[in-house]
Design a protein around this motif. Structure first.
Motif, PDB file in Angstrom:
ATOM      1  N   HIS A   1       0.852  -1.191   0.000  1.00  0.00           N
ATOM      2  CA  HIS A   1       0.000   0.000   0.000  1.00  0.00           C
ATOM      3  C   HIS A   1       0.889   1.242   0.000  1.00  0.00           C
ATOM      4  CE1 HIS A   1       1.245  -0.161   4.193  1.00  0.00           C
ATOM      5  NE2 HIS A   1       0.907   1.112   4.284  1.00  0.00           N
TER       6      HIS A   1
ATOM      7  N   ASP B   1       0.372   5.495   1.496  1.00  0.00           N
ATOM      8  CA  ASP B   1      -0.484   6.173   2.473  1.00  0.00           C
ATOM      9  C   ASP B   1      -0.866   7.609   2.094  1.00  0.00           C
ATOM     10  OD1 ASP B   1      -0.632   4.144   4.703  1.00  0.00           O
ATOM     11  OD2 ASP B   1       1.524   4.369   4.650  1.00  0.00           O
TER      12      ASP B   1
ATOM     13  N   HIS C   1      -5.846   0.586   4.048  1.00  0.00           N
ATOM     14  CA  HIS C   1      -6.466   0.694   5.377  1.00  0.00           C
ATOM     15  C   HIS C   1      -7.962   1.013   5.343  1.00  0.00           C
ATOM     16  CE1 HIS C   1      -2.265   0.593   6.036  1.00  0.00           C
ATOM     17  NE2 HIS C   1      -2.024   1.871   6.088  1.00  0.00           N
TER      18      HIS C   1
ATOM     19  N   HIS D   1       4.773   0.210   0.139  1.00  0.00           N
ATOM     20  CA  HIS D   1       5.489  -0.549   1.162  1.00  0.00           C
ATOM     21  C   HIS D   1       4.576  -1.623   1.746  1.00  0.00           C
ATOM     22  CE1 HIS D   1       3.661   2.950   3.145  1.00  0.00           C
ATOM     23  NE2 HIS D   1       3.612   2.242   4.268  1.00  0.00           N
TER      24      HIS D   1
HETATM   25 FE   LIG Z   1       1.962   2.469   5.568  1.00  0.00          FE
END
Ligand SMILES: [Fe+2]
Ligand SMILES: O=C(O)CCC(=O)C(=O)O
Length: 280
Positions: free
Chosen positions: A126, A128, A182, A222
């Motif tokens: 993913h 962020d 997330h 990452h």
């Molecule tokens: Fe992350």
């Protein structure tokens, strides 16, 4: 006074710009490191983690009392604690950011505890960044970085970080296979053979010693290996905005995208975690 020698600082800054991350070894040391580790252990002994965070391990966000909004109800995993001030204001980290030339640094006033329990699963690939429709996303320099410290030494065995260098500014086919980081869709994946967990020929393991400082661009892809040991692997992560749009690093010598050189200051775009046309 500077902690990094000039050549070292330039090398690390170039890594951050070109690869999307850099490591500064041995920044958090004892006795502070042990104090922070004991504090994170006490938090993680107490908090029950919702299974939806199983791939991150946990997502406990603890704020400084100063930043905590008066009208906000604390929960088990979102609250304030004066101890956070000591991590947020940790002088060695702030000095290193200055040595690296991270201008306009704005810490978020909180720490995020990402603790992989014993035998916890891997973390999916993913990135962020949450503002991909904004021209800031075109910046060849970082605009938001995480500073993080692992509380134990990390290896592939206990779930070390993995990175795909360069993916903060360059699209690869994997980008198009990833649901938003997330969020419910990625959290609902059950199959560890899903592409979000795939190995990748360009992936680099980042094994670290406890207390090493990782500085990474929020846009870089990452992931983390599973924790195949019987000990928890905890990470303390702090988000910082840097070079607020449309500022340009004083040290920048490369090209500056037109959208940043001649910015539309009234730009108002919907925030999104999904990279769009600004990721080439
Ligand atoms: Fe992350
Ligand atoms: O667990 C790690 O090593 C990285 C955590 C992370 O990148 C995240 O939760 O966004």
């Amino acid at each position: 006074m500077a902690i990094l020698e000039r050549d070292e600082a330039l090398k690390k800054r170039n890594e951050l710009v070109e690869l999307g991350y850099t490591i500064i070894p041995g920044v958090m040391t004892d006795p502070f490191l042990s104090e922070v580790r004991d504090w994170t252990d006490r938090v993680m002994d107490r908090v029950e983690v919702d299974p939806k965070f199983r791939y991150q391990g946990s997502d406990v966000q603890i704020m400084t009392p100063e930043r905590w909004p008066e009208d906000r109800e604390p929960t088990d995993r979102n609250y304030s604690d004066p101890f956070v001030e000591r991590i947020v204001e940790f002088p060695a980290a702030l000095q290193i950011c200055e040595d690296l030339g991270l201008e306009g640094l704005g810490g978020h006033g909180n720490v995020i505890l990402l603790s992989k329990p014993p035998f916890g699963p891997p973390l999916y690939w993913h990135q962020d960044h949450m503002n991909w429709n904004h021209p800031e996303s075109l910046s060849p320099w970082p605009i938001k970085v995480f500073l993080s410290y692992y509380m134990t030494d990390t290896t592939r065995e206990n779930g070390c970080l993995r990175v795909l260098p360069g993916t903060h500014v360059k699209r690869i086919p994997l980008h198009d296979q990833l649901p938003n980081a997330h969020e419910p869709e990625i959290q609902a994946i059950e199959d560890l053979n899903h592409p979000v967990f795939q190995d990748h020929p360009d992936a680099v393991d980042v094994p670290l010693s406890a207390g090493d400082l990782v500085v990474a661009d929020s846009r870089m892809l990452h992931a983390a290996w599973p924790n195949n040991t019987d000990k928890r692997r905890t990470l303390v992560l702090l988000w910082h905005d840097v070079f607020p749009f449309p500022s340009i690093p004083s040290w920048w010598e490369g090209d500056v995208p037109e959208e940043i050189r001649n910015p539309d200051r009234n730009i108002d775009v919907e925030r999104t975690r999904m990279p769009g046309e600004y990721l080439k």
